[in-house]
Scaffold this motif. Structure first.
Motif, PDB file in Angstrom:
ATOM      1  N   PHE A  69       7.987 -10.872   6.126  1.00  0.00           N
ATOM      2  CA  PHE A  69       7.553 -10.092   7.276  1.00  0.00           C
ATOM      3  C   PHE A  69       6.879  -8.817   6.782  1.00  0.00           C
ATOM      4  N   LEU A  70       5.829  -8.413   7.457  1.00  0.00           N
ATOM      5  CA  LEU A  70       5.122  -7.186   7.105  1.00  0.00           C
ATOM      6  C   LEU A  70       5.541  -6.043   8.018  1.00  0.00           C
ATOM      7  N   LEU A  71       5.666  -4.848   7.432  1.00  0.00           N
ATOM      8  CA  LEU A  71       5.921  -3.645   8.211  1.00  0.00           C
ATOM      9  C   LEU A  71       4.630  -2.848   8.325  1.00  0.00           C
ATOM     10  N   THR A  72       4.370  -2.292   9.508  1.00  0.00           N
ATOM     11  CA  THR A  72       3.162  -1.479   9.704  1.00  0.00           C
ATOM     12  C   THR A  72       3.513  -0.234  10.506  1.00  0.00           C
ATOM     13  N   GLU A  73       2.576   0.749  10.449  1.00  0.00           N
ATOM     14  CA  GLU A  73       2.752   1.919  11.309  1.00  0.00           C
ATOM     15  C   GLU A  73       2.756   1.465  12.760  1.00  0.00           C
ATOM     16  N   ARG A  74       3.399   2.258  13.611  1.00  0.00           N
ATOM     17  CA  ARG A  74       3.426   1.927  15.030  1.00  0.00           C
ATOM     18  C   ARG A  74       2.004   1.801  15.562  1.00  0.00           C
ATOM     19  N   LYS A  75       1.795   0.770  16.389  1.00  0.00           N
ATOM     20  CA  LYS A  75       0.459   0.531  16.926  1.00  0.00           C
ATOM     21  C   LYS A  75       0.452   0.678  18.440  1.00  0.00           C
ATOM     22  N   ILE A  76      -0.692   1.041  18.966  1.00  0.00           N
ATOM     23  CA  ILE A  76      -0.876   1.137  20.410  1.00  0.00           C
ATOM     24  C   ILE A  76      -2.056   0.263  20.803  1.00  0.00           C
ATOM     25  N   ARG A  77      -2.035  -0.194  22.047  1.00  0.00           N
ATOM     26  CA  ARG A  77      -3.090  -1.082  22.507  1.00  0.00           C
ATOM     27  C   ARG A  77      -4.268  -0.267  23.019  1.00  0.00           C
ATOM     28  N   VAL A  78      -5.435  -0.501  22.464  1.00  0.00           N
ATOM     29  CA  VAL A  78      -6.675   0.130  22.914  1.00  0.00           C
ATOM     30  C   VAL A  78      -7.622  -0.989  23.322  1.00  0.00           C
ATOM     31  N   ALA A  88       1.794   8.725  14.894  1.00  0.00           N
ATOM     32  CA  ALA A  88       2.773   8.094  14.012  1.00  0.00           C
ATOM     33  C   ALA A  88       2.327   8.190  12.559  1.00  0.00           C
ATOM     34  N   VAL A  89       1.052   7.940  12.309  1.00  0.00           N
ATOM     35  CA  VAL A  89       0.522   8.014  10.940  1.00  0.00           C
ATOM     36  C   VAL A  89       0.683   9.423  10.383  1.00  0.00           C
TER      37      VAL A  89
END
Length: 692
Positions: A69-78, A88-89
């Motif tokens: 599984f990959l972890l990423t910074e929190r994302k938001i829908r655009v 978050a970044v």
């Protein structure tokens, strides 16, 4: 230097002030040997399918089984894409620099499964290897925080909690992403979602709704008699129920001709009713929904605010008890309420040295004890905050009060071959029932009924008789309070005795997640509110009908997963075994869903009423113009009513819908109206003209 990381800025501020880290910097506080920083909830989470190079979905791509599984910074829908959240970044960079400068880390995220996951995902994502300790507290008062820092625990003692949280996170990703996409592929159009807990919860609502809809109401009749003895009037009701009016009338005539009834049994007993236990989160949400009409999500958010303001203890608790070492604080908490006018009378009656200790049970306390107020008494709260705070306050006063002692009398009467009965309750010692005052407000069954002295063999004259016309009642629709109970006790309805016994205290979801599950069903347009009841939409019923026979809708299986997560947390089960089982199940359910055949409503081809050239796209929540330069849009949910496809077709083609009933104003008043379009394509109501 050591870095303390809290879950939110407000909590970090309190900790920083206590530690003497009083220099404010960009994204952290510093001073006295500490950096104090914060997350904004989940700064890091599991990657989306696009992070694995998957941009579209088809049968060939499903199921998606990440390894690793990959972890990423929190994302938001655009628009139609997911992008990294800039805030978050930015904060992640701050935290990374502080970790690098520190000799160790103190984890001060919320002391629970999700709080642990917030830190561990962040720790892993940043590739940090610094030693860390855990601050484990149940309230944010100065006293609690100081005691917590004096008793820091090695972070690795909470590995079980982390493994359970990670397993839950991965299981929800596997089942949620794959099942949702498989159903959407099978549908061919529209957005659908399924989930490990979401779908069984939808099944509960739909099943109950259909039982309610299909229930055949049948009238029945009972006879009520009026008696008088020792100048006291009282009534009795027949145990017989008649469906035939003819038979009812014959019975009534016979009874009235007889003119009297004989007492054949009098049973009197003294009942000790123990006070309620403290609230856990689910209990608080149920009470707030029943008494304040607050949703489960609203109650959780309000409780979280009260916690962060230091007025109550940690709200996301599943326990209703406190350990022995917390009991010493209870007299101070109760005594402190003397400053409140509405608590002074109750508090003054309680003997602080002899409070009821029923809430003390070390074995029944899980991660956190039952909900308590703190010694910090609020002076100014919003109306809703004050109402929720008062629920917790008065529950504490009830919990430490004496038992309520009642005398219950059950009388059996007979006339000819017909039996009648009456029940009466007399309060001997009100105990905890007096905390909220009127017994009628607390429990209508406790309204005292004065009875004369009755004994077996007494003959009572019938003063008059009347007919009570009643109807059989369908199963009650779920309210949020009722649904929370059903989720909490889901295992009780399982047919298999062994499974039912194992699952009786588990249910589906957790106290911390049940509110968000219900909100997800609303956001997916699967359910809506009808007054206080929760009812499925056409879309929700369609999904239920399609998947109700699959394991994803099975409460028993979902509850078993909850048991597995508890075992992982306690070190009794390897997380890898559970995750492998989730992968196997994901493959099975994905293949089953891809084979589904949808009976879809034929959607009409409609032209935009504003630009007059582009076609319209009809979705579950809205209808919009597909033209790039046209902004026409029509929401399908109007004042609590979902516009049907035929309503939309009529509105666009003729400029007016048929009369729509059941619309609800902001004040909750129902009305009927047409929806009409003006020359510019804007919609408005047109009301029925009343003829004078």
């Amino acid at each position: 230097m050591k870095t303390v990381i809290a879950e939110k800025p407000s909590v970090a501020r309190e900790i920083a002030a206590l530690l003497g880290a009083d220099t404010k910097n960009d994204g952290f506080f510093s001073g006295n040997g500490y950096f104090v920083t914060w997350a904004f909830g989940h700064l890091v989470g599991l990657g989306m399918p696009s992070d694995y190079g998957i941009s579209g979905f088809s049968k060939d791509l499903l199921p998606i089984l990440p390894n690793p599984f990959l972890l990423t910074e929190r994302k938001i829908r655009v628009e139609n894409d997911w992008v990294a959240d800039k805030n978050a970044v930015r904060q992640l960079k701050v935290i990374e620099k502080l970790f690098q400068k520190s000799s160790g880390i103190i984890v001060a995220t919320d002391a629970g499964r999700e709080g642990e996951l917030i830190f561990r995902y962040l720790y892993e994502f940043l590739g940090c290897s610094k030693p860390f300790q855990r601050l484990w507290i149940s309230s944010l008062t100065e006293k609690a925080i100081k005691k917590g820092f004096e008793n820091l625990v090695s972070g690795f003692e909470f590995d079980g909690l982390y493994f359970a949280a990670r397993a839950r996170s991965r299981a929800d990703w596997l089942v949620g992403i794959n099942a949702s996409q498989a159903l959407s592929v099978a549908a061919g159009d529209g957005i659908y979602s399924l989930g490990r807990v979401q779908t069984p919860t939808l099944a509960l609502i739909c099943k109950r709704f259909l039982e309610h809809q299909n229930f055949v109401v049948k009238p029945f009749f009972q006879i009520e008699l009026l008696h008088n003895k020792q100048f006291i009037s009282f009534k009795s009701i027949s145990k017989n129920k008649w469906e035939s009016k003819r038979e009812l009338q014959q019975a009534r005539n016979s009874i009235e001709r007889n003119g009297s009834v004989e007492v054949f049994s009098v049973e009197t007993k003294i009942v000790t009713e123990q006070p309620p236990l403290l609230f856990d989160l689910t209990g608080l949400q149920k009470e707030a929904n029943k008494l304040l009409n607050l949703s489960a999500d609203e109650t959780l958010k309000i409780a979280q605010l009260l916690y962060e303001k230091q007025f109550i203890t940690y709200p996301r608790t599943g326990s209703r008890y406190i350990p022995g070492d917390v009991w010493e604080d209870i007299p101070k908490l109760v005594g402190g309420l003397m400053v409140r006018d509405d608590c002074r009378e109750v508090t003054s009656r309680l003997k602080l040295g002899r409070l009821n200790k029923r809430i003390v049970n070390d074995l029944r306390v899980t991660d956190h004890h039952g909900l308590l107020i703190t010694e910090k008494i609020p002076s100014a709260l919003s109306a809703k905050e004050a109402a929720v705070y008062d629920l917790i306050t008065f529950r504490l006063l009830e919990a430490v009060s004496d038992a309520c002692i009642k005398q219950q009398t059950k009388v059996g009467l007979q006339v000819l071959h017909y039996e009648f009965g009456l029940n009466a309750t007399k309060i001997i010692e009100p105990g905890w029932r007096a905390v909220k005052g009127s017994f009628e407000e607390v429990d209508s069954d406790l309204m005292e009924l004065e009875l004369p002295e009755l004994k077996e063999g007494d003959v009572l004259r019938i003063k008059s008789g009347s007919i009570l016309e009643k109807n059989t009642k369908p199963p009650l629709l779920y309210t949020e309070a009722f649904l929370l109970s059903a989720m909490e006790h889901a295992g009780r309805d399982i047919d298999e005795k062994e499974e039912r016994s194992a699952l009786k205290d588990v249910g589906i979801g957790t106290p911390a997640t049940r509110a968000s599950i219900i909100e997800t069903l609303f956001s997916r347009s699967y359910i809506l509110r009808d007054k206080k009841s929760l009812v499925p939409t056409e879309k929700g019923l369609q999904v239920y009908q399609l998947v109700r026979d699959f394991k994803i809708a099975d409460i028993a299986m979902t509850a078993q997963w909850e048991i597995a997560l508890h075992k992982i947390e306690n070190g009794e089960l390897e997380a890898a075994l559970f995750e492998k089982e989730m992968e196997d199940y994901t493959t099975l359910i994905t293949n089953e869903l891809l084979k589904l055949k949808f009976d879809r409503e034929e959607l009409p081809d409609l032209t935009c009423p504003k630009c007059k050239s582009s076609s319209l796209l009809i979705r579950d929540k809205l209808v919009k113009c597909t033209g790039s330069s046209c902004d026409w849009i029509q929401l399908r949910m109007v004042c609590g009513v979902q516009l049907s496809v035929s309503d939309i077709e009529s509105l666009v083609n003729s400029g007016k819908t048929s009369l729509i009933t059941g619309l609800k104003s902001k004040s909750g008043k129902k009305f009927s109206a047409y929806i009409v379009l003006d020359a510019e394509g804007k919609s408005r109501f047109e009301f029925v003209k009343k003829h004078i």
